[in-house]
Design a protein around this motif. Sequence first.
Motif, PDB file in Angstrom:
ATOM      1  N   TYR A  33      -7.301  -5.918  38.468  1.00 37.60           N
ATOM      2  CA  TYR A  33      -7.626  -7.232  37.905  1.00 37.60           C
ATOM      3  C   TYR A  33      -8.294  -7.125  36.536  1.00 37.60           C
ATOM      4  O   TYR A  33      -8.218  -8.047  35.717  1.00 37.60           O
ATOM      5  CB  TYR A  33      -8.521  -8.035  38.867  1.00 37.60           C
ATOM      6  N   GLN A  34      -8.930  -5.983  36.268  1.00 36.11           N
ATOM      7  CA  GLN A  34      -9.612  -5.816  34.987  1.00 36.11           C
ATOM      8  C   GLN A  34      -8.636  -5.936  33.813  1.00 36.11           C
ATOM      9  O   GLN A  34      -8.976  -6.470  32.754  1.00 36.11           O
ATOM     10  CB  GLN A  34     -10.314  -4.452  34.927  1.00 36.11           C
ATOM     11  N   GLN A  35      -7.405  -5.446  33.998  1.00 31.58           N
ATOM     12  CA  GLN A  35      -6.415  -5.511  32.933  1.00 31.58           C
ATOM     13  C   GLN A  35      -5.951  -6.945  32.681  1.00 31.58           C
ATOM     14  O   GLN A  35      -5.562  -7.291  31.562  1.00 31.58           O
ATOM     15  CB  GLN A  35      -5.200  -4.638  33.282  1.00 31.58           C
ATOM     16  N   ILE A  36      -5.982  -7.772  33.712  1.00 38.50           N
ATOM     17  CA  ILE A  36      -5.545  -9.162  33.573  1.00 38.50           C
ATOM     18  C   ILE A  36      -6.605 -10.004  32.867  1.00 38.50           C
ATOM     19  O   ILE A  36      -6.294 -10.829  32.008  1.00 38.50           O
ATOM     20  CB  ILE A  36      -5.223  -9.767  34.951  1.00 38.50           C
ATOM     21  N   PHE A  37      -7.866  -9.778  33.236  1.00 36.17           N
ATOM     22  CA  PHE A  37      -8.929 -10.670  32.768  1.00 36.17           C
ATOM     23  C   PHE A  37      -9.742 -10.118  31.599  1.00 36.17           C
ATOM     24  O   PHE A  37     -10.745 -10.706  31.205  1.00 36.17           O
ATOM     25  CB  PHE A  37      -9.854 -11.026  33.937  1.00 36.17           C
ATOM     26  N   SER A  38      -9.325  -8.996  31.039  1.00 38.45           N
ATOM     27  CA  SER A  38      -9.990  -8.473  29.842  1.00 38.45           C
ATOM     28  C   SER A  38      -9.025  -8.549  28.665  1.00 38.45           C
ATOM     29  O   SER A  38      -7.814  -8.705  28.843  1.00 38.45           O
ATOM     30  CB  SER A  38     -10.442  -7.027  30.062  1.00 38.45           C
ATOM     31  N   ILE A  92     -15.041 -13.536  51.112  1.00 39.36           N
ATOM     32  CA  ILE A  92     -15.922 -12.419  50.760  1.00 39.36           C
ATOM     33  C   ILE A  92     -15.169 -11.236  50.143  1.00 39.36           C
ATOM     34  O   ILE A  92     -15.734 -10.508  49.323  1.00 39.36           O
ATOM     35  CB  ILE A  92     -16.779 -11.943  51.951  1.00 39.36           C
ATOM     36  N   ALA A  93     -13.887 -11.047  50.497  1.00 36.61           N
ATOM     37  CA  ALA A  93     -13.153  -9.889  49.966  1.00 36.61           C
ATOM     38  C   ALA A  93     -13.039  -9.928  48.440  1.00 36.61           C
ATOM     39  O   ALA A  93     -13.345  -8.929  47.774  1.00 36.61           O
ATOM     40  CB  ALA A  93     -11.782  -9.788  50.618  1.00 36.61           C
ATOM     41  N   PRO A  94     -12.608 -11.046  47.827  1.00 35.54           N
ATOM     42  CA  PRO A  94     -12.549 -11.057  46.359  1.00 35.54           C
ATOM     43  C   PRO A  94     -13.915 -10.942  45.695  1.00 35.54           C
ATOM     44  O   PRO A  94     -14.046 -10.349  44.628  1.00 35.54           O
ATOM     45  CB  PRO A  94     -11.878 -12.397  46.034  1.00 35.54           C
ATOM     46  N   ALA A  95     -14.945 -11.495  46.338  1.00 35.81           N
ATOM     47  CA  ALA A  95     -16.295 -11.377  45.776  1.00 35.81           C
ATOM     48  C   ALA A  95     -16.770  -9.929  45.801  1.00 35.81           C
ATOM     49  O   ALA A  95     -17.422  -9.457  44.856  1.00 35.81           O
ATOM     50  CB  ALA A  95     -17.261 -12.274  46.555  1.00 35.81           C
ATOM     51  N   ILE A 107     -10.704 -13.555  42.681  1.00 33.10           N
ATOM     52  CA  ILE A 107     -11.650 -12.565  42.157  1.00 33.10           C
ATOM     53  C   ILE A 107     -12.270 -13.094  40.865  1.00 33.10           C
ATOM     54  O   ILE A 107     -13.489 -13.029  40.664  1.00 33.10           O
ATOM     55  CB  ILE A 107     -10.948 -11.214  41.892  1.00 33.10           C
ATOM     56  N   GLU A 108     -11.423 -13.635  40.000  1.00 36.60           N
ATOM     57  CA  GLU A 108     -11.879 -14.123  38.691  1.00 36.60           C
ATOM     58  C   GLU A 108     -12.975 -15.175  38.807  1.00 36.60           C
ATOM     59  O   GLU A 108     -13.885 -15.239  37.977  1.00 36.60           O
ATOM     60  CB  GLU A 108     -10.672 -14.673  37.921  1.00 36.60           C
ATOM     61  N   LYS A 109     -12.905 -15.983  39.850  1.00 33.62           N
ATOM     62  CA  LYS A 109     -13.914 -17.036  40.032  1.00 33.62           C
ATOM     63  C   LYS A 109     -15.303 -16.452  40.285  1.00 33.62           C
ATOM     64  O   LYS A 109     -16.307 -17.144  40.088  1.00 33.62           O
ATOM     65  CB  LYS A 109     -13.512 -17.951  41.181  1.00 33.62           C
ATOM     66  N   THR A 110     -15.387 -15.199  40.728  1.00 31.64           N
ATOM     67  CA  THR A 110     -16.684 -14.580  41.013  1.00 31.64           C
ATOM     68  C   THR A 110     -17.142 -13.669  39.873  1.00 31.64           C
ATOM     69  O   THR A 110     -18.074 -12.889  40.047  1.00 31.64           O
ATOM     70  CB  THR A 110     -16.626 -13.761  42.317  1.00 31.64           C
ATOM     71  N   LEU A 111     -16.493 -13.783  38.729  1.00 29.29           N
ATOM     72  CA  LEU A 111     -16.803 -12.924  37.586  1.00 29.29           C
ATOM     73  C   LEU A 111     -17.349 -13.732  36.418  1.00 29.29           C
ATOM     74  O   LEU A 111     -17.165 -14.946  36.347  1.00 29.29           O
ATOM     75  CB  LEU A 111     -15.534 -12.191  37.118  1.00 29.29           C
TER      76      LEU A 111
END
Length: 286
Positions: free
Chosen positions: A123-128, A166-169, A271-275
Amino acid sequence: MSRLDILKTYKLYIGGKFPRTESGRYFALKDKKGKLIANMCLASRKDFRNAVVIARKAQSSWAGVTALNKGQILYRIAEMLEGRKEQFIKELQLQGIGKKKATDEVEASIDRLVYYAGWSDKYQQIFSSVNPVSSAHFNFSAPEPMGLLSVIAPEYQGLLGLVSVIAPALVGGNSIVVLGSNTLPLSAISLAEVLHSSDVPAGVVNILTGDKNELIPHMASHMDVDGIIYCGNDEEEIKLISELASSNVKRTIIYKKNDWLKDMNQSPYFIEKTLEIKTTWHPTKV
């Protein structure tokens, strides 16, 4: 000779341990025929505050765990849940869920853990990004954990809804204090037993059972909580959370989901919502 059944008292899960509620209060969980299934802890404000202190201490070290290792840990949770699949199906049946629905829910929960384990290092590659700027700088945007999250889990689909939140968080590097379903609470504490015997560090996930009306105000207003996830459709609860969360500009995430089995309820955007996206400027010239 006849003998008495030894019914289990389900405790809280705080800091990798299973303490009884400090208030000494419990509520009886019964089946549709009124037969006692188990006694559940009725968590208090102090239980929540204790969990927040522990979760805060655990968060930074969990955030520092490599993405690969986080994925391995989530996969390990899935392995443990697979090994205890029949137990979770039986517990859902005890709480009034039909066998097919219970089986579908448990299997979907295992699959969802594997799904987010796979996203852990991607996910880091998508949201960075590297951002274009009109000065002599490199400009980078990269995701970082929001921090410590309080979670009000879905009332129904007590296992799958909980895992889906909880998994994405966890993959995002956050620590969590979660209030399990009051209607279907067995799955929450049984999941805590799975977490306890997996590789999740103590204090990263803390699970309470109790009364939403009593705990929501504290979960939404606590000044050391960075964000709150609410699962439900009660507009009065949503309004209360939004008002109280504003006291320290807490991020509020509202999921009005009725069926967590749908594929649309798993996505890297959970996942993005918890970042939080942090931007860094670096000069290209000295």
